[in-house]
Design a protein around this motif. Structure first.
Motif, PDB file in Angstrom:
ATOM      1  N   GLU A  81       0.123  -1.360   0.177  1.00  0.00           N
ATOM      2  CA  GLU A  81       0.178  -0.434  -0.067  1.00  0.00           C
ATOM      3  C   GLU A  81       0.506   1.400  -0.432  1.00  0.00           C
ATOM      4  OE1 GLU A  81      -1.350   0.139   4.483  1.00  0.00           O
ATOM      5  OE2 GLU A  81      -2.303  -1.429   3.434  1.00  0.00           O
ATOM      6  N   GLY A  82       0.031   2.220  -0.685  1.00  0.00           N
ATOM      7  CA  GLY A  82       1.454   3.138  -0.333  1.00  0.00           C
ATOM      8  C   GLY A  82       2.232   3.497  -0.904  1.00  0.00           C
ATOM      9  N   GLY A  83       3.006   3.988  -1.073  1.00  0.00           N
ATOM     10  CA  GLY A  83       4.419   4.333  -1.671  1.00  0.00           C
ATOM     11  C   GLY A  83       4.730   2.873  -1.893  1.00  0.00           C
ATOM     12  N   TRP A  84       5.234   2.114  -1.173  1.00  0.00           N
ATOM     13  CA  TRP A  84       4.959   0.547  -1.614  1.00  0.00           C
ATOM     14  C   TRP A  84       4.786   0.445  -3.600  1.00  0.00           C
ATOM     15  CZ3 TRP A  84       9.848  -0.006  -0.738  1.00  0.00           C
ATOM     16  CH2 TRP A  84      10.711   0.512   0.439  1.00  0.00           C
ATOM     17  N   LEU A  85       3.288   0.022  -2.749  1.00  0.00           N
ATOM     18  CA  LEU A  85       2.558  -0.342  -3.803  1.00  0.00           C
ATOM     19  C   LEU A  85       2.707   0.781  -5.443  1.00  0.00           C
ATOM     20  CD1 LEU A  85       0.021  -1.834  -5.621  1.00  0.00           C
ATOM     21  CD2 LEU A  85      -1.240   0.695  -4.232  1.00  0.00           C
ATOM     22  N   TRP A  86       3.396   2.551  -5.517  1.00  0.00           N
ATOM     23  CA  TRP A  86       3.212   3.087  -6.263  1.00  0.00           C
ATOM     24  C   TRP A  86       4.719   2.579  -6.990  1.00  0.00           C
ATOM     25  CZ3 TRP A  86       0.651   5.855  -8.916  1.00  0.00           C
ATOM     26  CH2 TRP A  86      -0.702   5.985  -9.252  1.00  0.00           C
ATOM     27  N   VAL A  87       5.043   2.227  -5.785  1.00  0.00           N
ATOM     28  CA  VAL A  87       7.007   1.646  -6.894  1.00  0.00           C
ATOM     29  C   VAL A  87       6.733   0.819  -6.984  1.00  0.00           C
ATOM     30  CG1 VAL A  87       8.830   0.445  -5.601  1.00  0.00           C
ATOM     31  CG2 VAL A  87       7.947   2.783  -4.545  1.00  0.00           C
ATOM     32  N   ALA A  88       5.655  -0.744  -7.011  1.00  0.00           N
ATOM     33  CA  ALA A  88       5.141  -1.506  -7.536  1.00  0.00           C
ATOM     34  C   ALA A  88       5.276  -1.513  -9.076  1.00  0.00           C
ATOM     35  CB  ALA A  88       4.809  -2.586  -7.415  1.00  0.00           C
ATOM     36  N   ARG A  89       4.134  -0.487  -8.704  1.00  0.00           N
ATOM     37  CA  ARG A  89       3.245  -0.064 -10.491  1.00  0.00           C
ATOM     38  C   ARG A  89       4.118   0.535 -10.938  1.00  0.00           C
ATOM     39  NH1 ARG A  89      -1.080   2.499  -7.345  1.00  0.00           N
ATOM     40  NH2 ARG A  89      -2.609   1.325  -7.649  1.00  0.00           N
ATOM     41  N   LEU A  90       5.189   1.733 -10.854  1.00  0.00           N
ATOM     42  CA  LEU A  90       5.812   2.106 -11.793  1.00  0.00           C
ATOM     43  C   LEU A  90       7.048   2.190 -11.995  1.00  0.00           C
ATOM     44  CD1 LEU A  90       3.837   5.405 -10.581  1.00  0.00           C
ATOM     45  CD2 LEU A  90       3.258   4.153 -12.806  1.00  0.00           C
ATOM     46  N   GLY A  91       7.743   1.373 -11.651  1.00  0.00           N
ATOM     47  CA  GLY A  91       8.989   0.970 -11.296  1.00  0.00           C
ATOM     48  C   GLY A  91       9.143   0.351 -12.890  1.00  0.00           C
ATOM     49  N   VAL A  92       8.595  -1.457 -13.257  1.00  0.00           N
ATOM     50  CA  VAL A  92       8.730  -1.841 -14.608  1.00  0.00           C
ATOM     51  C   VAL A  92       8.224  -0.431 -15.896  1.00  0.00           C
ATOM     52  CG1 VAL A  92       8.850  -3.251 -16.015  1.00  0.00           C
ATOM     53  CG2 VAL A  92       8.841  -3.601 -13.825  1.00  0.00           C
ATOM     54  N   PRO A  93       7.158   0.064 -15.875  1.00  0.00           N
ATOM     55  CA  PRO A  93       6.936   1.200 -17.250  1.00  0.00           C
ATOM     56  C   PRO A  93       7.963   1.937 -16.483  1.00  0.00           C
ATOM     57  CG  PRO A  93       5.207   0.915 -15.893  1.00  0.00           C
ATOM     58  CD  PRO A  93       5.870  -0.274 -14.946  1.00  0.00           C
TER      59      PRO A  93
END
Length: 148
Positions: A81-93
């Motif tokens: 959740e939070g920032g970690w979810l954003w890292v997982a969501r946007l890291g590869v793109p």
């Protein structure tokens, strides 16, 4: 996370929009493939270094965009959740943008003999890819363990 009638989690609206944008971005990979056919036929001049970097940039773009879609589809099962979810969501793109840019931009010019400074984008993309994959992977393992 939106549950379906069968109880499976669906991507969030944000992830759905991102998946759509990633699929549209694959059109640029398609046009890059057309460019590579011109290079291979000698219609677009490129030395050996440029040819290999163009191929590598093209391959990384396509693979990383598809991998991004796959991660976004399974991300609802992750314990993030939070920032970690954003890292997982946007890291590869983000890596799908940076790494090919590093390949392509570092060999611009008439007859480069070695990659230019833009090669730094490749290494920034590799770091972003690693962080995104680690975050998504750990989050998905944790989510699976929680679901047991």
């Amino acid at each position: 996370m939106t549950p379906t009638p069968e109880g499976c989690a669906m991507p969030s609206p944000i992830d759905t929009i991102l998946i759509g944008a990633l699929l549209l971005a694959l059109v640029t990979v398609e046009s890059g493939g057309w460019f590579l056919t011109r290079v291979s036929r000698g219609l677009a001049p490129a030395n050996a270094l440029q040819q290999s970097f163009f191929r590598a940039g093209h391959a990384h773009a396509g693979v990383l965009l598809i991998l991004s879609v796959v991660i976004l589809v399974v991300l609802p099962a992750a314990a993030l959740e939070g920032g970690w979810l954003w890292v997982a969501r946007l890291g590869v793109p983000v890596a799908a943008l940076l790494m090919p840019a590093g390949f392509f931009l570092s060999v611009l010019g008439r007859d480069p003999q070695k990659p230019g400074r833009a090669i730094l984008l490749l290494w920034l993309g590799a770091a972003t890819l690693t962080i995104g994959l680690l975050t998504a992977g750990v989050g998905l393992v944790a989510g699976g363990v929680q679901a047991l």
